[in-house]
Design an enzyme around this catalytic site. Structure first.
Site, PDB file in Angstrom:
ATOM      1  N   ASP A   6     -12.676 -10.420 -26.344  1.00 46.83           N
ATOM      2  CA  ASP A   6     -11.346 -10.763 -26.876  1.00 46.83           C
ATOM      3  C   ASP A   6     -10.363 -10.941 -25.716  1.00 46.83           C
ATOM      4  OD1 ASP A   6      -8.735 -10.339 -28.636  1.00 46.83           O
ATOM      5  OD2 ASP A   6     -10.377 -10.513 -30.071  1.00 46.83           O
TER       6      ASP A   6
ATOM      7  N   ASP B 127      -6.345 -17.591 -31.059  1.00 41.20           N
ATOM      8  CA  ASP B 127      -5.204 -16.805 -31.531  1.00 41.20           C
ATOM      9  C   ASP B 127      -3.942 -17.661 -31.670  1.00 41.20           C
ATOM     10  OD1 ASP B 127      -4.022 -14.454 -32.382  1.00 41.20           O
ATOM     11  OD2 ASP B 127      -4.734 -13.269 -30.692  1.00 41.20           O
TER      12      ASP B 127
ATOM     13  N   GLY C 124      -3.072 -15.847 -41.235  1.00 41.99           N
ATOM     14  CA  GLY C 124      -2.671 -16.173 -42.602  1.00 41.99           C
ATOM     15  C   GLY C 124      -1.283 -16.762 -42.709  1.00 41.99           C
ATOM     16  N   ASP C 125      -0.633 -17.024 -41.572  1.00 41.16           N
ATOM     17  CA  ASP C 125       0.763 -17.485 -41.587  1.00 41.16           C
ATOM     18  C   ASP C 125       1.002 -18.681 -42.490  1.00 41.16           C
ATOM     19  OD1 ASP C 125       1.731 -15.542 -40.019  1.00 41.16           O
ATOM     20  OD2 ASP C 125       2.299 -16.828 -38.323  1.00 41.16           O
ATOM     21  N   MET C 126       0.202 -19.715 -42.320  1.00 38.24           N
ATOM     22  CA  MET C 126       0.400 -20.922 -43.144  1.00 38.24           C
ATOM     23  C   MET C 126      -0.809 -21.153 -44.042  1.00 38.24           C
ATOM     24  SD  MET C 126       2.538 -23.911 -41.287  1.00 38.24           S
ATOM     25  CE  MET C 126       2.184 -24.960 -42.690  1.00 38.24           C
TER      26      MET C 126
ATOM     27  N   ASP D 151      -3.145  -8.324 -38.398  1.00 34.47           N
ATOM     28  CA  ASP D 151      -4.177  -7.457 -37.804  1.00 34.47           C
ATOM     29  C   ASP D 151      -4.485  -6.226 -38.663  1.00 34.47           C
ATOM     30  OD1 ASP D 151      -3.892  -9.241 -35.760  1.00 34.47           O
ATOM     31  OD2 ASP D 151      -3.678  -7.738 -34.190  1.00 34.47           O
TER      32      ASP D 151
HETATM   33  C1  GLA Z   1      -3.827 -10.736 -32.006  1.00 31.92           C
HETATM   34  C2  GLA Z   1      -5.105 -10.878 -32.826  1.00 31.92           C
HETATM   35  C3  GLA Z   1      -6.005  -9.689 -32.548  1.00 31.92           C
HETATM   36  C4  GLA Z   1      -6.330  -9.624 -31.064  1.00 31.92           C
HETATM   37  C5  GLA Z   1      -5.055  -9.569 -30.248  1.00 31.92           C
HETATM   38  C6  GLA Z   1      -5.314  -9.707 -28.762  1.00 31.92           C
HETATM   39  O1  GLA Z   1      -3.063  -9.651 -32.421  1.00 31.92           O
HETATM   40  O2  GLA Z   1      -4.802 -10.969 -34.188  1.00 31.92           O
HETATM   41  O3  GLA Z   1      -7.197  -9.777 -33.311  1.00 31.92           O
HETATM   42  O4  GLA Z   1      -7.105 -10.743 -30.702  1.00 31.92           O
HETATM   43  O5  GLA Z   1      -4.144 -10.596 -30.626  1.00 31.92           O
HETATM   44  O6  GLA Z   1      -4.149  -9.652 -28.009  1.00 31.92           O
END
Ligand code: GLA
Length: 400
Positions: free
Chosen positions: A86, A165, A200-202, A220
């Site tokens: 990530d 993201d 899920g914003d749009m 999240d």
């Molecule tokens: C967002 C995403 C998370 C993660 C963080 C990393 O909040 O929704 O799943 O990837 O960024 O900064």
């Protein structure tokens, strides 16, 4: 009071119209149809991701050891094949040619070497970027404006999965930003699973299946009962949009991170499975407790998630804190989860009329957490006593 309601109606209708017209444009424009026809995600992705446990505290050793552990624990054989890095894997700036660069101290061997290692174990490597100028951690550049270059970089590193993201996006609509990366990935010369992380914003369920292999329907997750259930509930509203090739994503698993009781993690895993969610482990698989391993390794529950029919289950009845979730499976079977969200042990009944079975249909019931087939046959309904913050999960199979 009435006028306020009217205003509310106008606002809601306008919002609905805006989002629908956005998405219908995406659907109707032939150039934009099936942007991500990459043949991937016939069933929801399964694997691991660094964020929910390590946040920015990972490096190439963490990733290699995780790949080792996925194999040695038997998780990879159960289908958990993606090893996904990530946020926070990169340097803060691009190189002189504008390329993204792996963090020099955390990933000294580079991402390609890691991909080779992971592939050598029969696994696949995932990486993360952002449809904005900077990623959410603000520690590395995003891909907005560099989509083709970055997609080529990921392909040249033999990356198999991109989580994309939504931070620092300059106010540009996701329905504009995400398709650009989808196209870039398709041109990059390697099948790369595209995971939209638009929170899920749009309402990405309305347009995501033209663009990605899965789309986050929610904000999240955090490692607690209330947040987990809230994610499952929001995700459920979009059940009709999931299908092989593109799935609703209520966010990654928290099982094993310590914030919930075992029975609550069982509810978490069961709801994700009946919802055909990607099963992306978020704990430290190198140091799992037996309970964590038992939950994540439940092959019968995983089989519900991975069923080839690919139809997302729904909450078909809710009475206070008692709920029945159900969804069809291949072979005319039905998956059922009886959830007790409350604080007292209670009986919960699944009625055939709610779960899509003919009232006179006789079935055999398999309890997926007890790993046993219940004695006798059931007609019309199935009742079980369910402990507080717990669930029962069954597969019902018609007889004859
Ligand atoms: C967002 C995403 C998370 C993660 C963080 C990393 O909040 O929704 O799943 O990837 O960024 O900064």
């Amino acid at each position: 009071m009435e006028r306020r309601n009217m205003l509310g109606l106008v606002v809601v209708t306008t919002l609905m119209f805006c989002s629908l017209s956005d998405s219908s444009r995406l659907f109707n424009n032939p150039e934009r149809r099936n942007l991500i026809a990459n043949g991937l995600a016939a069933t929801p992705a399964m694997g691991w991701n660094s964020w929910n446990h390590f946040y920015c505290g990972h490096n190439e050793t963490t990733i290699r050891e995780t790949a080792d552990a996925l194999v040695s624990t038997g998780l990879s054989k159960l289908g958990y094949i993606y090893v996904n890095i990530d946020d926070c894997w990169g340097e803060i700036a691009r190189d002189d040619d504008g390329n993204l660069v792996a963090h020099k101290t955390k990933y000294p061997s580079g991402i390609k070497a890691l991909a080779d290692y992971v592939h050598g174990k029969g696994l696949k490597l995932g990486i993360y970027s952002d449809a904005g100028y900077f990623t959410c951690s603000q520690t590395q550049p995003g891909s907005l404006g560099h989509e083709e270059q970055d997609a080529k970089t990921f392909a040249s590193w033999h990356v198999d999965y991109l989580k994309y993201d939504n931070c620092d996006n300059g106010g540009i609509k996701p329905t504009v930003r995400y398709p650009i990366m989808a196209r870039a990935l398709m041109k990059a010369g390697r099948p790369i699973y595209f995971s939209l992380c638009e929170w899920g914003d749009m309402q990405p369920a309305l347009w995501g299946n033209q663009v990605g292999n899965s789309w986050r329907t929610t904000d999240d997750i955090t490692d607690n009962w209330i947040t987990m259930l809230a994610r499952a509930d929001v995700n459920e509203k979009y059940a009709d949009y999931a299908r092989p090739g593109g799935w609703n994503d209520p966010d990654m698993l928290e099982v094993g991170n310590g914030g919930m009781k075992k029975s609550e993690y069982i509810v978490h895993f069961s709801l994700w499975a009946i919802s055909k969610a990607p099963l992306i482990i978020g704990c430290d698989v190198r140091h799992m407790t037996e309970d964590t391993k038992e939950i994540l390794s439940n092959a019968e529950v995983i089989a519900v998630d991975q069923d080839p029919l690919g139809i997302q289950g729904k909450k078909v009845r809710a009475e206070g804190s008692l709920e029945v979730w159900a969804g069809p499976l291949s072979g005319y079977r039905v998956a059922v989860v009886l959830v007790n969200r409350g604080r007292r042990r209670r009986a919960i009944t699944a009625l055939w009329e709610d779960i899509g079975l003919h009232p006179s249909m006789a079935v055999e019931a398999r309890d997926l957490w007890e790993h046993k087939t219940l004695e006798g046959h059931f007609v019309g309904e199935l009742t079980a006593t369910v402990d507080m913050h717990s669930c029962k999960m069954y597969v019902l199979k018609p007889i004859g």
